[in-house]
Design a protein around this motif. Structure first.
Motif, PDB file in Angstrom:
ATOM      1  N   UNK A  56      -5.886   7.363  -8.322  1.00  0.00           N
ATOM      2  CA  UNK A  56      -4.671   6.663  -7.898  1.00  0.00           C
ATOM      3  C   UNK A  56      -4.983   5.453  -7.015  1.00  0.00           C
ATOM      4  N   UNK A  57      -6.123   5.474  -6.313  1.00  0.00           N
ATOM      5  CA  UNK A  57      -6.509   4.315  -5.504  1.00  0.00           C
ATOM      6  C   UNK A  57      -6.630   3.048  -6.348  1.00  0.00           C
ATOM      7  N   UNK A  58      -6.884   3.210  -7.630  1.00  0.00           N
ATOM      8  CA  UNK A  58      -7.120   2.030  -8.461  1.00  0.00           C
ATOM      9  C   UNK A  58      -5.843   1.368  -8.957  1.00  0.00           C
ATOM     10  N   UNK A  59      -4.699   1.935  -8.616  1.00  0.00           N
ATOM     11  CA  UNK A  59      -3.459   1.305  -9.025  1.00  0.00           C
ATOM     12  C   UNK A  59      -3.317  -0.046  -8.322  1.00  0.00           C
ATOM     13  N   UNK A  60      -3.570  -0.055  -7.039  1.00  0.00           N
ATOM     14  CA  UNK A  60      -3.443  -1.305  -6.296  1.00  0.00           C
ATOM     15  C   UNK A  60      -4.520  -2.306  -6.732  1.00  0.00           C
ATOM     16  N   UNK A  61      -5.706  -1.805  -7.032  1.00  0.00           N
ATOM     17  CA  UNK A  61      -6.773  -2.661  -7.569  1.00  0.00           C
ATOM     18  C   UNK A  61      -6.318  -3.337  -8.861  1.00  0.00           C
ATOM     19  N   UNK A 107       0.787  -1.236   0.000  1.00  0.00           N
ATOM     20  CA  UNK A 107       0.000   0.000   0.000  1.00  0.00           C
ATOM     21  C   UNK A 107       0.825   1.297   0.000  1.00  0.00           C
ATOM     22  N   UNK A 108       1.900   1.381   0.825  1.00  0.00           N
ATOM     23  CA  UNK A 108       2.645   2.645   0.864  1.00  0.00           C
ATOM     24  C   UNK A 108       3.270   3.000  -0.480  1.00  0.00           C
ATOM     25  N   UNK A 109       3.345   2.006  -1.396  1.00  0.00           N
ATOM     26  CA  UNK A 109       3.918   2.274  -2.705  1.00  0.00           C
ATOM     27  C   UNK A 109       2.926   2.950  -3.641  1.00  0.00           C
ATOM     28  N   UNK A 110       1.692   3.078  -3.181  1.00  0.00           N
ATOM     29  CA  UNK A 110       0.684   3.601  -4.105  1.00  0.00           C
ATOM     30  C   UNK A 110       1.065   5.028  -4.506  1.00  0.00           C
ATOM     31  N   UNK A 111       0.701   5.392  -5.705  1.00  0.00           N
ATOM     32  CA  UNK A 111       1.126   6.686  -6.211  1.00  0.00           C
ATOM     33  C   UNK A 111       0.554   7.807  -5.373  1.00  0.00           C
ATOM     34  N   UNK A 112      -0.559   7.560  -4.734  1.00  0.00           N
ATOM     35  CA  UNK A 112      -1.141   8.597  -3.901  1.00  0.00           C
ATOM     36  C   UNK A 112      -0.113   9.064  -2.876  1.00  0.00           C
ATOM     37  N   UNK A 113       0.484   8.070  -2.189  1.00  0.00           N
ATOM     38  CA  UNK A 113       1.430   8.434  -1.151  1.00  0.00           C
ATOM     39  C   UNK A 113       2.754   8.936  -1.727  1.00  0.00           C
ATOM     40  N   UNK A 114       3.170   8.349  -2.855  1.00  0.00           N
ATOM     41  CA  UNK A 114       4.414   8.804  -3.460  1.00  0.00           C
ATOM     42  C   UNK A 114       4.288  10.262  -3.870  1.00  0.00           C
ATOM     43  N   UNK A 115       3.124  10.595  -4.368  1.00  0.00           N
ATOM     44  CA  UNK A 115       2.951  11.925  -4.920  1.00  0.00           C
ATOM     45  C   UNK A 115       2.625  12.965  -3.845  1.00  0.00           C
TER      46      UNK A 115
END
Ligand SMILES: Nc1ncnc2c1ncn2[C@@H]1O[C@H](COP(=O)(O)OP(=O)(O)O)[C@@H](O)[C@H]1O
Ligand SMILES: Nc1ncnc2c1ncn2[C@@H]1O[C@H](COP(=O)(O)OP(=O)(O)O)[C@@H](O)[C@H]1O
Ligand SMILES: [Mg+2]
Ligand SMILES: [Mg+2]
Lengths: 77, 146, 146
Positions: free
Chosen positions: C13-18, A67-75
């Motif tokens: 961006x939430x859908x990246x993990x999906x 999860x911490x790798x998600x772009x949301x957190x990166x960005x």
């Protein structure tokens, strides 16, 4: 028996996020064990058999610590 | 939070577990409880299995479409096929009714969907296909532990 | 074994993990190793992130389409968007090139895709959108024990 019932009930009402993270840790341990034993990384079916867990649950739990790798957190962090 | 996804796949029984994980990982955004997620996975299995087995007789030319929409804390699932359809929905949705007793089907698919979800609607046309729509609200009560 | 799925989702961006889990659970049929699965998830992340961030600037009206086809032991992934597109693909696919240095992007997305997969092809038209196609063979070496 009361204890087991309570355990089962708690298990059902815990959040998926927490349950997946806990499972993820167990999978990582098992993966390391099997890698040493086989001299290569285990396949998904070998790991799912060793964990006594369906492949689909394994796949979901494997994602849990990503999860911490998600772009949301990166960005945004 | 609002979100939407649509997945389309070949009518193969191997794809039932794929459909379950796909929906589960989409819904995981709402951080449901383990029980809630298990229920959602169960209804997805029932509806997708029906599309594959009853809709298409496992003909791999058939395509199953599954849509999932999240609106605030409500989830809407739509599962559809362009398969055989049914001419009597009322009969089909009765508990224990099955048109394939030879496959040891339980006839409880629609009953399970009705019980685990807040709302179920079935539309179908004989020879055209079937659409099942289900809705459920999540996080009704605040989390007790975490 | 042949199989096919297509998933479409909102450019959030939430859908990246999906997207990662969806592809991983589809590919799981080929029984890859955990490391192979991690690699596939990484390339899915890179391509989907590009579609969301560069293709759509995270505009939630945008839709990302991801197709996955299994033909025997080969997997083909197609990720496409109808977003901004690019006018110079050669430049964009160079290691370290990024048009968004302000977001601390590494410029290594295409390089990672190229390295983890057997084949990569990118088509794009400025103002129209982008499609990335990648292929990889699995189970090249038979399992040594079982
Ligand atoms: N997608 C579908 N296409 C055609 N017929 C369907 C479909 N879904 C359900 N049915 C009909 O409704 C009946 C009841 O479905 P269900 O309650 O799931 O029980 P079961 O699958 O065990 O037969 C099925 O036996 C079938 O005749
Ligand atoms: N789907 C896309 N739509 C438009 N431009 C893209 C897309 N994918 C990649 N690009 C362009 O290619 C560049 C390089 O991409 P990449 O190697 O993933 O690096 P980064 O994402 O870190 O910038 C991006 O900076 C962007 O300009
Ligand atoms: Mg059924
Ligand atoms: Mg990138």
């Amino acid at each position: 028996i009361g204890e087991i019932q309570r355990f089962l009930r708690d298990d059902g009402t815990i959040k998926v996020s927490r349950s997946l993270k806990e499972t993820n840790q167990k999978i990582r341990q098992k993966k390391d064990e099997l890698s040493k034993e086989f001299g290569r990384t285990p396949s998904i079916s070998e790991l799912s058999e060793a964990m006594g867990m369906p492949k689909e649950e394994l796949v979901m739990a494997l994602e849990a610590n990503q999860q911490p790798q998600s772009i949301y957190e990166t960005v945004y962090e | 939070m609002n979100n939407y996804m649509k997945v389309e796949f070949v009518a193969k029984s191997e794809n039932e577990s794929f459909a379950r994980v796909t929906v589960a990982s989409f819904i995981a955004q709402l951080d449901p409880t383990v029980d809630e997620l298990t229920e959602i996975k169960t209804v997805v299995s029932e509806a997708v299995t029906n599309a594959i087995i009853h809709g298409y007789d496992e003909d791999e030319e058939g395509r199953v479409v599954l849509e999932c929409e999240i609106k605030n804390s409500e989830v809407e699932l739509r599962i559809s096929d362009d398969g055989h359809g049914m001419d009597n929905i009322d009969e089909a949705t009765q508990p224990l009714f099955t048109s394939k007793p030879e496959l040891e089907r339980s006839g409880m698919g629609f009953t399970i969907m009705e019980n685990f979800m807040d709302a179920l609607s079935v539309t179908s046309e004989y020879g055209k296909g079937t659409t099942v729509i289900m809705r459920k609200k999540f996080n009704q009560n605040q989390p007790t532990c975490n």
